[in-house]
Structures are given as structure tokens and as C-alpha cells.
Design a protein around this motif. Structure first.
Motif, PDB file in Angstrom:
ATOM      1  N   LEU A 396      25.172  69.269 165.768  1.00 39.70           N
ATOM      2  CA  LEU A 396      25.611  68.551 164.576  1.00 39.70           C
ATOM      3  C   LEU A 396      26.246  67.226 164.979  1.00 39.70           C
ATOM      4  O   LEU A 396      26.875  67.127 166.038  1.00 39.70           O
ATOM      5  CB  LEU A 396      26.648  69.367 163.789  1.00 39.70           C
ATOM      6  CG  LEU A 396      26.170  70.620 163.056  1.00 39.70           C
ATOM      7  CD1 LEU A 396      27.368  71.382 162.500  1.00 39.70           C
ATOM      8  CD2 LEU A 396      25.207  70.254 161.938  1.00 39.70           C
ATOM      9  N   PRO A 397      26.124  66.209 164.137  1.00 42.36           N
ATOM     10  CA  PRO A 397      26.882  64.978 164.384  1.00 42.36           C
ATOM     11  C   PRO A 397      28.356  65.202 164.073  1.00 42.36           C
ATOM     12  O   PRO A 397      28.706  66.065 163.256  1.00 42.36           O
ATOM     13  CB  PRO A 397      26.257  63.984 163.407  1.00 42.36           C
ATOM     14  CG  PRO A 397      25.757  64.836 162.282  1.00 42.36           C
ATOM     15  CD  PRO A 397      25.298  66.125 162.915  1.00 42.36           C
ATOM     16  N   TYR A 398      29.213  64.437 164.712  1.00 39.93           N
ATOM     17  CA  TYR A 398      30.637  64.513 164.395  1.00 39.93           C
ATOM     18  C   TYR A 398      30.922  63.738 163.112  1.00 39.93           C
ATOM     19  O   TYR A 398      30.312  62.706 162.848  1.00 39.93           O
ATOM     20  CB  TYR A 398      31.470  63.926 165.529  1.00 39.93           C
ATOM     21  CG  TYR A 398      31.541  64.806 166.747  1.00 39.93           C
ATOM     22  CD1 TYR A 398      32.409  65.893 166.790  1.00 39.93           C
ATOM     23  CD2 TYR A 398      30.748  64.553 167.863  1.00 39.93           C
ATOM     24  CE1 TYR A 398      32.475  66.708 167.903  1.00 39.93           C
ATOM     25  CE2 TYR A 398      30.815  65.360 168.990  1.00 39.93           C
ATOM     26  CZ  TYR A 398      31.677  66.441 169.003  1.00 39.93           C
ATOM     27  OH  TYR A 398      31.744  67.242 170.120  1.00 39.93           O
ATOM     28  N   SER A 399      31.841  64.257 162.322  1.00 40.18           N
ATOM     29  CA  SER A 399      32.282  63.491 161.157  1.00 40.18           C
ATOM     30  C   SER A 399      32.938  62.196 161.618  1.00 40.18           C
ATOM     31  O   SER A 399      32.840  61.163 160.966  1.00 40.18           O
ATOM     32  CB  SER A 399      33.252  64.321 160.301  1.00 40.18           C
ATOM     33  OG  SER A 399      34.396  64.691 161.060  1.00 40.18           O
ATOM     34  N   ARG A 601      27.615  70.417 157.722  1.00 39.15           N
ATOM     35  CA  ARG A 601      26.748  69.254 157.968  1.00 39.15           C
ATOM     36  C   ARG A 601      27.285  68.402 159.108  1.00 39.15           C
ATOM     37  O   ARG A 601      26.553  67.587 159.667  1.00 39.15           O
ATOM     38  CB  ARG A 601      26.641  68.404 156.700  1.00 39.15           C
ATOM     39  CG  ARG A 601      25.921  69.088 155.543  1.00 39.15           C
ATOM     40  CD  ARG A 601      25.821  68.139 154.363  1.00 39.15           C
ATOM     41  NE  ARG A 601      27.148  67.775 153.857  1.00 39.15           N
ATOM     42  CZ  ARG A 601      27.399  66.719 153.096  1.00 39.15           C
ATOM     43  NH1 ARG A 601      26.400  65.893 152.769  1.00 39.15           N
ATOM     44  NH2 ARG A 601      28.617  66.463 152.661  1.00 39.15           N
ATOM     45  N   TYR A 602      28.559  68.590 159.419  1.00 39.24           N
ATOM     46  CA  TYR A 602      29.182  67.805 160.478  1.00 39.24           C
ATOM     47  C   TYR A 602      30.059  68.712 161.336  1.00 39.24           C
ATOM     48  O   TYR A 602      30.563  69.739 160.882  1.00 39.24           O
ATOM     49  CB  TYR A 602      30.046  66.684 159.897  1.00 39.24           C
ATOM     50  CG  TYR A 602      29.298  65.690 159.054  1.00 39.24           C
ATOM     51  CD1 TYR A 602      28.625  64.618 159.642  1.00 39.24           C
ATOM     52  CD2 TYR A 602      29.259  65.819 157.665  1.00 39.24           C
ATOM     53  CE1 TYR A 602      27.928  63.703 158.865  1.00 39.24           C
ATOM     54  CE2 TYR A 602      28.567  64.909 156.886  1.00 39.24           C
ATOM     55  CZ  TYR A 602      27.903  63.853 157.491  1.00 39.24           C
ATOM     56  OH  TYR A 602      27.214  62.952 156.717  1.00 39.24           O
ATOM     57  N   ASP A 700      37.940  58.804 158.728  1.00 36.74           N
ATOM     58  CA  ASP A 700      36.951  59.864 158.532  1.00 36.74           C
ATOM     59  C   ASP A 700      36.902  60.203 157.052  1.00 36.74           C
ATOM     60  O   ASP A 700      37.823  60.817 156.512  1.00 36.74           O
ATOM     61  CB  ASP A 700      37.340  61.099 159.356  1.00 36.74           C
ATOM     62  CG  ASP A 700      36.224  62.121 159.458  1.00 36.74           C
ATOM     63  OD1 ASP A 700      35.429  62.220 158.500  1.00 36.74           O
ATOM     64  OD2 ASP A 700      36.145  62.823 160.480  1.00 36.74           O
ATOM     65  N   LYS A 702      34.568  62.077 155.761  1.00 40.54           N
ATOM     66  CA  LYS A 702      33.778  63.300 155.612  1.00 40.54           C
ATOM     67  C   LYS A 702      34.609  64.565 155.822  1.00 40.54           C
ATOM     68  O   LYS A 702      34.317  65.614 155.246  1.00 40.54           O
ATOM     69  CB  LYS A 702      32.611  63.298 156.603  1.00 40.54           C
ATOM     70  CG  LYS A 702      31.674  62.091 156.457  1.00 40.54           C
ATOM     71  CD  LYS A 702      30.595  62.118 157.522  1.00 40.54           C
ATOM     72  CE  LYS A 702      29.698  60.890 157.416  1.00 40.54           C
ATOM     73  NZ  LYS A 702      30.418  59.640 157.786  1.00 40.54           N
TER      74      LYS A 702
END
Length: 746
Positions: A396-399, A601-602, A700, A702
């Protein structure tokens, strides 16, 4: 006059500070209720076996002794069933105090003496005659490595570590290698406030329970389940907690004993534990770890292997995320992780500040230092070459991830570029100087929390939630968030917490309280704003007639139109016009609970980088940590003043882990022998020198609406390893067994 109403991000002093320094802040053992009795716990002198005889008659003959409770006369509550659990109980059967004659661990409570005074209860407990049949016990983790097993299920939320790629292949591809064993011994929380419960008997099984806890609702859940009480009958109050560090996440046995005694005697009862008895429940598990790393010619990691064995009790499977961080912190395709438990005749371990990560980061970050030397690279450069821009463990991508900035800003503040790499190459007079570094990663979690906001006719805002204050600054930052949300001066806001009659909130742990309760404060204030707008629309303010909540703003004690701030109404006038003493609103947790069910999602985490200087006497091998720089990226910092204190406390704890904290078990007796603050060593003022905290800017949008990431745990990570790495740089001696005491260096 313009009032200050922008409080988020400002270094605000603690709103509860005056209560604490004047002594008006009450802790669990300080509530003086009428007709109070005192209970004193009798602890087992053996580690395993059974009780064969209890002679309570001489004790009961003492004037003022009300009762001696033991397994022989404890009533059959649900407490004797295996069905009850607290919110974070691991797999297995929770310990049941005074359940039967079996002794499971040293210092196990075996009786409760209740008397008219504390002194009498303590004396009576000292002469209570109990006979035991002792059995062979085993408390040495290293003797049970071969019996270690993979836990089937642990505490709630535990996920077994996930490997990826082919470590064997990555190991063979490497041109430089390192492999070593690491260990740290058990550690106990030792907060200043010892565990205590004061139960106020109100009649007809109605109780006010003043408990030391990190979660009033968790204590209430257990009490209602065990004793068959309704929530109205068992009100739990915990306004102040004198330190917890995880020890208050699970209800401790004095709570059950105090409630049981109160119900049986129909009197108010207080049960307080001694400092020695604070070693009779929960601790950071002793952990043995193996790490192997391999790198290519350019210093990139080709393989990571991290395996850990941790201790647990005979009756529960306590689990932690010890090795999982090694699968996400650095870039590597081939990662093999393993985690096992070994049972011993001890009490179940318990979460302790940065649980799992504090243990795992010691091994990983020392291993990274060793690998850097093997690869011929500076430890900072080695980490930068293996920087991971995504969470490979979850794919997963990081937030957000500002760890690279932590490395650079921390190193610049510390002066890392002046470091010479050879061990023993830096000196200050006759002292050896060493510079080491480490770092870490911690979850940025958010849990559902309910908050109520209420504005009265005098314009005073009261915001309430059942969360706890364990010294982290919860009272203060929630007041700041509420004041800014409603555009009020901070003096016009009161935050109320620590009571099960207040809206539901999760336990205070995991560094999620600021994000969970803080965002809920904003939601509740938004709901309150909507209610105030509706009321204003009933008044003679045509400008607000068709306005929506997004069309207004709150500032200087007023509600204004964003498009024309001359159109405003005073908030207290709105409440007064309603004809009601106050206007209330409460946020909903439905969406938050639904969001938790969705796949992430993150990857949402906080990060840090730590740089440490030590000075070592080459003859005596005494170690002094003279400088620490801890650069932390934890999203939006609500209050830099209290946040800095959190990180300072984390650093001090890390120094203790590195150099002195150790619960020393005498395996002949199966007992921790240094069960006092005289012999369980923690850092004191003379041990602490310069500590710089750098909050790296990180936005951030997210992670949560306020952009908050908890930092109570992440500030601890990497500190102990950085000290160990600095000691190696100073002396050339690599110590992999924590704490690093003089004998290990001589």
C-alpha cells in the motif's frame, strides 16, 4: 478586543496543571467515601503449586477485621467462569483471582483481608497462616526455545507476520552479510501511581467505582460481566491516572477484589496494591530475537530475516507485533519473518509503551548498524539507500511518510556529518565518544469515539467523552480543539472525561486517543454549530435565513457569515433566545465503525529518527548519554508543548531500556527480585542531559480530518538501539543483550 481563538498548533499549558500541583486532582486511592473499609492483598510466596491450608481464625479474631476472602469462601460469580473477557484479553482463559487452590505464578493473590483501617488490614495479612504444596516451576525462557509455538490466536487485532519473496535466494545474492542474536529481559511499567480501586457502596448493589485504569469502560465491562450488574449499578470513574504506559489497559485484579468485597460486606471498600505487588501482573515480555541481513554491492538489502520468541503465561497467549516492522521499514524483496511463544510459570505479559515495536526495533536497528559496517557504509547513508516509499508488507502507499526528512533534519541538528566511522576514533579528553542512530515506525490509528458538546446560556462550552487522561495531555488538547472549533477563548471551554456516564470512548492506548477523540470533538462541535444555526434562523437575523453550516464560521464567541463577517450573532445570545439552559449535540460513530470494516487504501504510520551521543570512561566503562536528537514525523501537532513532553518521556524510557531497565528473575524461586524503585533502575535527573525534539512538518489529509498521528509510542523507537550503536562506535564492543550494563562492557 479580539479574542484568541486559534489554539491548534499552539504550545498551550496544561489546563489540568493547577489541579495537579495544588493536589485537588484526585486519584483512585484518594476518594474518601463514608464508612470505608480497607482491603490488603496476600500474595503467594511460591511460583507453582497449590494451597493446602488457610487458618483465618486468628486473623478474624482481631477487633476490626471484617473478613478474610480466599478461594474457600469467594462466592460463585461469573468471575469463576471462563467466559468473561476484557476488551484486549489475549487468547486463553484470563486469570481469575481467588478462584481455586492452584498457584500459577509467584506473587499471585491468594487472599484479601478486609479491616476497618489500612494499617490493621496490612498487619492482619502479615499473620495470616497459609500452607502450600510446592511444585516444580519453569520461568527461564531460554530453556524452552524448542517448545516455542506459533500462536493460533492472540489478543484482538493480532495478525501473524507475513513473509515475502525468498530469503534464502536473497541471502545467496548478497555480497555482505550479518547474522546475530539479540535479547532483552522482562521490564515492568512502574508508573508513579500504584493500582488501587475505591468502591463506594450506595446501597442495593449500586456502586461508584474509582479505579486506576486506562479505560473506564473496559473496567465497567468486566465488572458488569463478572458480577451480573447493570451499567447503571457499576459507574466507573477515573479522572486522573498517575501514569500507565499500558499497565492500565487491562483491568487489574484489585478491581475485582474490591468490588467483590463491597458487594459481600455491603460497605465501601478500598484495595490498594504495594509496589512489590505491581510486579504481580503484566510486564514487557522477555524476548529473544535472531536477525540476518544481506546486501548487494551497492548496499541495497537483498534479504531480511527476523525471528523472535517471546514468553507468555501458561493460561493465555499474549502476542505482539515484534517482527512485522522489519517487513515494512526498509526496501527489500526477500523478507522472512517468524514469531513464536514459549509458556512459563509467570503472569501473562502486557502491552508496554510501543508494545512489540520497542522490542523488535532494538534488534532491527542494531542489526542495521552492524550491516552498515559490514557493507562499508555510514549508518545513515545505509538507511537512505534502503528507504522504502511504499509499505511493502501491505503493498500500500503511505498516506504520508516524512521519514527521509526525519533523517536529514535530525542529522543536521545533531551534526552527524562530523562523525568519523572507526570505532574508538572520537574522544573528549580521556573519554571515548560514540555516535549512533536508530529509528522506527508506529501505527497511526483512529478508533470510534463519541463526544457530546454543550453550550450554555453564559456562552460556556462543555465537551465530554469517557476517555482517560494518563498524563499525555488529553484534557488540554481536547480543550484546544473544541475552543478553536467553536471560536471561543480557551477559558470558556471545559473538557470532561473519565466517567462511564459520559459518551463511549475507547481505552487510551495505541497512540490513537488524540486522533480518535480529537476528530470526534470536531464532529460534535460541528453538530452543535448546526443546532446553533437552526436556532439563529428562528431569530431576527435574516442574513442567516438560508445559510448552511459551511456558510458560517465561529470566531470571537460569535457565529458569522463567511461571505460577510459583519453579519454575526453572539453565541450566548443564541442559546438564551432558545429558552433552554443549554444546547447539546453529539457526534455519531456509525460511519467510523463502517470505515473500519473497509479494506485499507493507505498505510498510515508515524516515523522517527534518533541520533545519540555517548561518552564512555575506557577504564570504568561507565556510559553517559550526553546528547539525543529525536526527529519525529507525526502529522499535525496539536500542542507542541505537551507533544514535546511525550517525546522527552519516550527518550528517557529508551535510555532506561538501553542501560538499566531489567526485571531480574531468580529462577530458583520464579520471582522478580528487584520489585522496588530502589532496585528496579530507571533514569533519574542525573542520567539525563541534552534532548532535542524536532517535529518534522508533515501534512496528511488521508489519515483523518485533523491530520493527527499519535506520537506517545513512536518517540521511544530506535532510542535503545541508537544508544547501543553509539556505545559500539565509542568502544568497538557490540552488546546485543539489553540492558547494557558495565559488566557486559568490561
Amino acid at each position: 478586543m479580539t479574542l484568541q481563538t486559534d489554539y491548534i498548533g499552539k504550545p498551550t499549558s496544561r489546563v489540568d496543571g493547577p489541579a495537579k500541583v495544588t493536589g485537588t486532582a484526585k486519584y483512585a486511592a484518594e476518594y474518601n467515601v463514608p464508612n470505608l473499609l480497607y482491603g490488603y492483598v496476600v500474595s503467594s510466596p511460591i511460583a507453582k503449586g497449590k494451597i493446602t491450608k488457610i487458618d483465618a481464625a486468628p486473623v478474624l479474631a482481631l477487633p476490626g477485621v471484617q473478613q478474610v476472602f480466599s478461594h474457600e469462601n469467594v462466592p460463585h460469580y461469573a468471575l469463576l467462569d471462563r467466559s468473561y473477557k476484557d476488551q484486549i484479553a489475549p487468547g486463553g482463559s484470563p486469570f481469575r483471582p481467588l478462584h481455586d487452590a492452584e498457584i500459577k505464578y509467584s506473587l499471585q493473590p491468594v487472599a484479601l483481608v478486609v479491616a476497618d483501617t489500612f494499617e490493621l488490614a496490612r498487619y492482619a495479612a502479615s499473620i495470616l497462616h497459609i500452607e502450600y504444596e510446592e511444585a516444580a516451576h519453569e520461568t527461564e525462557l531460554s530453556q524452552h526455545i524448542d517448545e516455542a509455538y506459533e500462536p493460533g490466536r492472540g489478543k484482538a487485532g493480532y495478525q501473524p507476520p507475513k513473509s515475502r519473496g525468498n530469503f534464502g535466494k536473497g541471502w545467496k545474492e548478497g555480497v555482505a552479510h550479518m547474522e546475530a542474536q539479540y535479547s532483552h529481559h522482562a521490564q515492568h511499567h512502574n508508573p508513579m501511581e500504584m493500582f488501587a480501586t475505591t468502591v463506594e457502596w450506595l446501597g442495593d448493589k449500586n456502586l461508584n467505582i474509582y479505579d486506576k485504569t486506562q479505560g473506564a469502560f473496559n473496567s465497567q465491562l468486566l465488572v458488569t460481566k463478572v458480577f451480573g450488574l447493570s451499567k447503571d449499578q457499576a459507574r466507573v470513574i477515573s479522572k486522573y491516572t498517575g501514569g500507565g504506559f499500558g499497565s492500565g489497559l487491562r483491568p487489574q485484579y484489585q478491581l475485582l477484589l474490591a468490588v467483590m468485597a463491597s458487594l459481600q460486606l455491603e460497605r465501601s471498600v478500598r484495595v490498594s496494591l504495594t509496589r512489590e505487588q505491581m510486579f504481580s501482573f503484566g510486564h514487557r515480555a522477555e524476548t529473544l530475537q535472531h536477525v540476518a541481513l544481506a546486501t548487494a554491492a551497492d548496499g541495497s538489502l537483498t534479504g531480511i530475516n527476523h525471528f523472535a520468541v517471546a514468553e507468555t503465561s501458561q493460561f493465555e497467549d499474549f502476542t505482539e507485533n515484534v517482527v512485522g516492522w522489519s517487513g515494512m521499514l526498509y526496501n527489500c524483496k526477500n523478507v522472512e519473518l517468524g514469531y513464536r511463544l514459549a509458556k512459563g510459570d509467570i503472569y501473562t505479559p502486557l502491552d508496554m509503551r510501543a508494545p512489540g515495536a520497542a522490542s523488535g526495533s532494538i534488534a532491527l536497528e542494531i542489526a542495521m548498524d552492524e550491516m552498515a559496517y559490514a557493507a562499508g557504509l555510514d549508518p545513515l547513508e545505509f538507511r537512505l539507500r534502503n528507504y522504502s516509499d511504499i509499505d511493502q508488507a501491505q503493498d500500500l502507499p503511505y498516506s504520508s511518510k516524512a521519514l527521509r526528512k526525519c533523517y536529514h533534519e535530525g542529522a543536521a541538528k545533531f551534526g552527524w556529518e562530523q562523525r568519523t566511522p572507526e570505532p574508538g576514533s572520537m574522544r573528549d579528553g580521556n573519554l571515548l565518544v560514540g555516535w549512533g542512530m536508530g529509528g522506527g515506525v508506529w501505527d497511526a490509528s483512529k478508533m470510534p469515539a463519541t463526544v457530546k458538546a454543550s453550550l450554555d446560556a453564559d456562552g460556556h462550552l462543555t465537551v465530554s467523552s469517557g476517555t482517560n487522561e494518563i498524563g499525555t495531555g488529553t484534557y488540554t488538547i481536547m480543550t484546544q480543539i473544541a475552543a478553536e472549533s467553536m471560536g471561543l477563548p480557551i477559558e470558556a471551554v471545559t473538557f470532561v472525561l473519565g466517567d462511564t456516564t459520559l459518551p463511549q470512548s475507547p481505552i487510551q492506548g495505541g497512540s490513537w486517543t488524540a486522533a480518535s477523540v480529537g476528530n470526534s470533538v470536531v464532529e460534535a462541535c460541528t453538530k452543535l454549530g448546526e443546532a446553533l444555526l437552526k436556532q439563529a434562523q428562528k431569530m431576527d437575523h435574516p442574513a442567516f435565513k438560508d445559510a448552511k453550516i459551511d456558510d458560517v464560521q465561529f470566531a470571537n464567541g460569535q457565529m458569522r457569515l463567511r461571505a460577510d463577517d459583519t453579519q454575526a450573532v453572539v453565541l450566548r445570545d443564541v442559546v438564551q433566545a432558545s429558552g433552554e439552559p443549554k444546547i447539546d449535540a453529539e457526534n455519531s460513530t456509525v460511519l467510523a465503525k463502517l470505515e473500519m470494516l473497509k479494506p485499507p487504501r493507505y498505510s498510515m504510520h508515524a516515523h522517527n529518527a534518533v541520533f545519540v551521543e555517548v561518552k564512555v570512561d575506557p577504564e570504568l566503562m561507565t556510559v553517559h548519554v550526553t546528547r539525543v536528537v529525536n526527529a519525529v514525523a507525526a502529522g499535525r501537532i496539536i500542542n507542541p508543548k505537551t507533544a514535546r513532553s511525550q517525546v522527552l518521556g519516550s527518550v528517557v524510557w529508551g535510555l532506561g531500556m538501553a542501560l538499566m531497565e531489567e526485571s531480574v528473575m531468580d529462577h530458583r524461586f520464579g520471582r522478580y527480585m528487584n520489585h522496588s524503585l530502589a532496585e528496579y533502575h530507571v533514569p533519574v535527573n542525573a542520567d539525563i542531559h541534552d534532548i532535542d525534539v524536532v517535529f518534522v512538518s508533515e501534512e496528511d489529509d488521508k489519515v483523518n480530518p485533523l491530520g493527527i498521528k499519535g506520537l506517545g509510542e513512536v518517540g521511544l523507537l530506535g532510542v535503545a538501539a541508537a544508544v547501543a550503536n553509539a556505545i559500539y562506535h565509542a568502544t568497538g564492543k557490540r552488546v546485543r543483550d539489553m540492558p547494557i550494563t558495565i559488566d557486559k562492557l568490561l
